[in-house]
Motif scaffolding. Structure first.
Motif, PDB file in Angstrom:
ATOM      1  N   LYS A  13       0.832  -1.207   0.000  1.00 50.25           N
ATOM      2  CA  LYS A  13       0.000   0.000   0.000  1.00 50.25           C
ATOM      3  C   LYS A  13       0.865   1.255   0.000  1.00 50.25           C
ATOM      4  O   LYS A  13       0.618   2.192  -0.760  1.00 50.25           O
ATOM      5  CB  LYS A  13      -0.932  -0.007   1.204  1.00 50.25           C
ATOM      6  CG  LYS A  13      -1.844   1.188   1.250  1.00 50.25           C
ATOM      7  CD  LYS A  13      -2.770   1.153   2.442  1.00 50.25           C
ATOM      8  CE  LYS A  13      -3.633   2.409   2.450  1.00 50.25           C
ATOM      9  NZ  LYS A  13      -4.499   2.462   3.610  1.00 50.25           N
ATOM     10  N   SER A  16       2.559   1.712  -3.334  1.00 50.99           N
ATOM     11  CA  SER A  16       1.625   1.702  -4.472  1.00 50.99           C
ATOM     12  C   SER A  16       2.036   0.663  -5.511  1.00 50.99           C
ATOM     13  O   SER A  16       1.907   0.888  -6.717  1.00 50.99           O
ATOM     14  CB  SER A  16       1.524   3.086  -5.116  1.00 50.99           C
ATOM     15  OG  SER A  16       1.047   4.031  -4.194  1.00 50.99           O
ATOM     16  N   ILE A  94      -1.623  11.302   0.602  1.00 51.59           N
ATOM     17  CA  ILE A  94      -1.139   9.984   1.029  1.00 51.59           C
ATOM     18  C   ILE A  94      -1.331   9.735   2.515  1.00 51.59           C
ATOM     19  O   ILE A  94      -1.229   8.619   2.976  1.00 51.59           O
ATOM     20  CB  ILE A  94       0.358   9.790   0.672  1.00 51.59           C
ATOM     21  CG1 ILE A  94       1.207  10.862   1.318  1.00 51.59           C
ATOM     22  CG2 ILE A  94       0.557   9.762  -0.815  1.00 51.59           C
ATOM     23  CD1 ILE A  94       2.690  10.590   1.255  1.00 51.59           C
TER      24      ILE A  94
END
Length: 96
Positions: A13, A16, A94
């Protein structure tokens, strides 16, 4: 530190990156090996060892820090950005 599926999911995660299920076990093994190697380095006592070299003889060279504005360069850089607004880069959020 243990490398498990939760850590792999978190790293996926944060980076990405999509990690293929078939490669997860191999990735966990490789990350565990890297972490163990670094932990072994932390156990070495180097307090009695004197530094033997310096990459820059005589210390770090300093230069005058002079601010300058080049609007042509700025606009060229912004023209290559995927998204920009008012002279700033627009990036995805983010931190939740």
């Amino acid at each position: 530190m243990t490398v498990d599926d939760n850590l792999i999911a978190k790293l996926s995660k944060l980076s990405s990156l999509e990690i293929d299920e078939a490669k997860k076990e191999n990735l966990k093994s490789e990350l565990a090996d890297i972490i163990n190697f670094v932990e072994n380095l932390n156990e070495i006592d180097v307090s009695s060892i004197e530094a033997t070299f310096n990459t820059v003889e005589g210390g770090t060279p300093l230069r005058e820090d002079v601010a300058k504005q080049d609007l042509e360069l700025s606009s060229h850089i912004m023209s290559n950005a995927p998204k920009s607004e008012d002279g700033y880069f627009v990036v995805p959020k983010i931190i939740e």
